[in-house]
Design an enzyme around this catalytic site. Structure first.
Site, PDB file in Angstrom:
ATOM      1  N   GLY A  75       0.828  -1.203   0.000  1.00  0.00           N
ATOM      2  CA  GLY A  75       0.000   0.000   0.000  1.00  0.00           C
ATOM      3  C   GLY A  75       0.863   1.254   0.000  1.00  0.00           C
ATOM      4  O   GLY A  75       1.976   1.256  -0.529  1.00  0.00           O
ATOM      5  N   SER A  76       0.364   2.295   0.671  1.00  0.00           N
ATOM      6  CA  SER A  76       0.977   3.623   0.537  1.00  0.00           C
ATOM      7  C   SER A  76       2.403   3.720   1.047  1.00  0.00           C
ATOM      8  O   SER A  76       3.080   4.706   0.767  1.00  0.00           O
ATOM      9  CB  SER A  76       0.126   4.643   1.281  1.00  0.00           C
ATOM     10  OG  SER A  76      -1.199   4.556   0.864  1.00  0.00           O
TER      11      SER A  76
END
Lengths: 572, 89
Positions: free
Chosen positions: A292-293
């Site tokens: 993810g981020s």
């Protein structure tokens, strides 16, 4: 008498030759026999003779200890006894059976059941303390015996269970570092030939048949106090968020040593009979997840390296969605125009995707690969995996866009923490080590020092006002990091289950520690990395820095938390 | 000639006896050495067990529990911690 004396003795004529002949024959038999014994039976007789006074005895060698970086023992072998029996040959009065059951601390019924179960060999109990074994030997029950074996004891229990692993029969490593370092730790018993006297004392060494090889001690990089701290905080967070699992790793920025590596759920290696296989896995090294981020800073680093953007370039993220072909990327909050810095600070998927699409795929791949993605971190841990980063040539535009915010790639937690050494140092990727090292190690340059400093400033903004992780702040220290909240991939489809993570380092003025936290499937309502993983990071990082006596680089009143009602932005 | 032989015989017997004695002495000392070596191994084992015991008592989880519950200690909040420079120590 007189007659015999006077008359000459007339012997039968053949008597003398017969006697002489038979004596001669006997002599020859004796000579032949002795020649036979000397020549043909020699080896057997020599062996029989020497077995009366000489013995080959075993020289025990024990397995080396595992200690932490300060020499605190983490795994020690100690001799214990195993009590076994030939059920067919056991002869004991009811009173003796009672005494045996008492000494073994088991009910008489289950003892009789073990003996009745048949078979010609059964362990009654293992391990047994040596003094208990002596008491049992004193009962002198026929058919009940003991033998010495080594038992591995782990004082830290479940706190370090997955790093250390455990040993099996004959003290041979089965899992974890016990398995990885078997040849270093394992002792090899030797044998020597000796002469013994009538009482069984050794009176002379004849020869050493095989020299024993003692196991050597192994010093891990782990600091047991920091490990306990990490384990305690991680466990509390996993339980509070009703998560499936969690992992946490702490790295020393200067040396790449793994100071703590905690997993929950864990098991107790001292009584692992009922431990599920699943709990033995060291998730931080053997499991991959889509980050993810937490991957966005690498996209931005690639963009800064290419010279196409600066930290203050403007990216239009309105209307909060971006459609590529048939797929649409969403932002959790509509942000409009953002600078590149703010794309990291607010964690905008659309912003990161747009920046990524302005780059050649090969440049982005190069930065990710130089940061250690797509290859195992080479810790030497059994079952370590490297995650997936497909070659740039096969990327379609939608993939390049999703990789920009950490979907379509997979990493393990150690690899992710290690990649952040690029930002914690001036662009160097450090090797990671589970074993204690003597000093700082040189890394491999991955990005330009200037880029590293720029990204570091952006990561500090993440925990500042307006960022996604104010809960990662630490009193007295400047910290930097990045949140991640990734949808879990099950089969080929994304689900509404999440992996919440936070990776960060401190103190920003001279980074010493990197801490990466991963919480798998939090299901108590919240799931954003900024509200689940960031507080764990803050608690572990703050206490660890104070324990290590790292000088503060900010006033203690530096923590500014937004009011509870304020929404903290975070993306998937 | 006879006298020389007698002297040599005496010397021979003396040598033979001293060989027997020193051999016996060597074996006795060797037995002692073996006993000491066995003692060393026993002490090694005991040392290992004591280390286990010590680290069990010193487990951070136990230390923390004793400190908090019995001794009523607590971690100082960051604002009560003063960091000293390396130079002032």
């Amino acid at each position: 008498m007189r007659a015999t004396a006077s008359t000459p003795l007339r012997l039968p004529p053949l008597r003398a030759p017969v006697v002489f002949g038979s004596l001669l024959v006997l002599l020859v038999v004796l000579i032949v026999r002795s020649l036979y014994l000397q020549r043909f039976d020699h080896d057997f007789l020599q062996e029989q003779g020497s077995s009366r006074y000489s013995r080959a005895i075993e020289v025990p060698a024990h397995r080396g200890r595992i200690v932490d970086r300060y020499g605190e023992p983490l795994a020690i072998s100690t001799p214990v006894k195993a009590i076994w029996a030939w059920p067919d040959k056991v002869e004991a009065t009811p009173g003796e059976m009672k005494a045996l059951a008492d000494a073994l601390e088991m009910p008489s019924a289950s003892l009789s059941q073990k003996l009745a179960s048949g078979g010609d060999f059964v362990y009654l109990k293992r391990p047994v303390a040596p003094d208990v074994a002596d008491r049992i030997a004193a009962l002198r029950i026929a058919g009940v015996h003991d033998e010495t074996e080594y038992w591995r004891y782990y004082p830290s229990g479940e706190v370090m269970s997955q790093i250390l692993g455990f040993t099996g029969d004959h003290d041979i490593g089965q899992e974890g570092m016990e398995l990885a370092q078997q040849s270093w730790l394992g002792g090899r018993p030797g044998t020597r030939r000796v002469i013994i006297n009538r009482r069984g004392d050794v009176v002379e060494d004849v020869a050493s048949i095989r020299a024993p090889q003692e196991g050597r001690d192994l010093a891990l990089a782990v600091d047991s106090r920091l490990q306990y701290l990490a384990f305690r905080e991680l466990r509390a967070a996993v339980e509070a968020n009703k998560a499936k699992a969690g992992a946490l790793i702490m790295l020393d920025v200067k040396t790449g040593e793994i100071l703590a590596l905690a997993n929950w759920p864990a098991y107790n290696p001292n009584s692992r009979t009922r431990a599920a296989r699943d709990r033995m896995r060291n998730r931080a090294l053997t499991d991959t997840f889509e980050p993810g981020s937490t991957l966005k800073p690498f996209t931005i680093a690639a963009a800064l390296e290419s010279g196409r953007v600066t930290p203050t370039s403007i990216v239009d993220t309105s209307p909060g969605t971006l459609t590529i072909g048939s797929a649409t990327i969403h932002d959790a909050h509509r942000e409009g125009f953002l600078t590149v810095e703010q794309v990291i600070q607010k964690s905008s998927n659309v912003g990161a995707a747009k920046i990524a699409l302005s780059l050649p795929a090969s440049a982005m791949w190069q930065t990710l690969s130089d940061s250690g993605f797509g290859a195992p971190p080479r810790t030497g841990f059994p079952g370590e995996v490297g995650g997936r980063l497909r070659p740039a040539k096969s990327w379609k535009p939608i993939e390049q866009a999703t990789i920009a915010y950490g979907h379509g790639v997979s990493v393990n937690l150690v690899q992710l923490a290690r990649a952040y050494t690029v930002f914690a140092t001036d662009g160097e990727l450090k090797p990671v080590s589970l074993l204690k090292l003597d000093g700082p190690v040189a890394g491999r340059p991955a990005i330009a020092p200037e880029t590293a400093r720029e990204v570091r400033r952006m990561l500090e903004m993440v925990v500042g006002p307006g960022g996604t992780a104010p809960k990662a702040q630490v009193a007295g220290y400047r910290v930097a990091g990045k949140t991640g909240t990734a949808h879990k991939l099950e089969g080929r489809a994304y689900t509404d289950k999440y992996v919440s993570s936070f990776v960060g380092f401190a103190p920003v003025s001279n980074p010493r520690l990197i801490v990466a936290v991963m919480i798998d499937e939090p299901s108590a309502g919240q799931y954003y990395g900024g509200s689940i993983a960031a507080p764990v990071f803050s608690a572990v990082m703050g206490t660890a820095l104070r324990m290590l006596g790292v000088p503060t680089d900010a006033p203690v009143s530096n923590v500014v938390l937004p009011p509870d009602s304020a929404e903290i932005g975070e993306e998937t | 000639m006879m006298r020389v032989n007698l002297v040599l015989l005496t010397v021979l017997i003396a040598c033979a006896l001293s060989l027997v004695t020193s051999r016996h002495q060597a074996r006795k000392l060797f037995i002692d050495l073996e006993h000491e070596a066995a003692q060393t191994r026993a002490y090694d084992v005991e040392y290992g067990q004591l280390q286990i015991e010590q680290s069990t008592w010193a487990m951070p989880a136990r230390v923390e529990r004793v400190a908090r519950e019995q001794l009523r200690m607590q971690l100082p909040t960051p604002d009560r911690v003063e960091m000293l420079d390396e130079g002032t120590r």
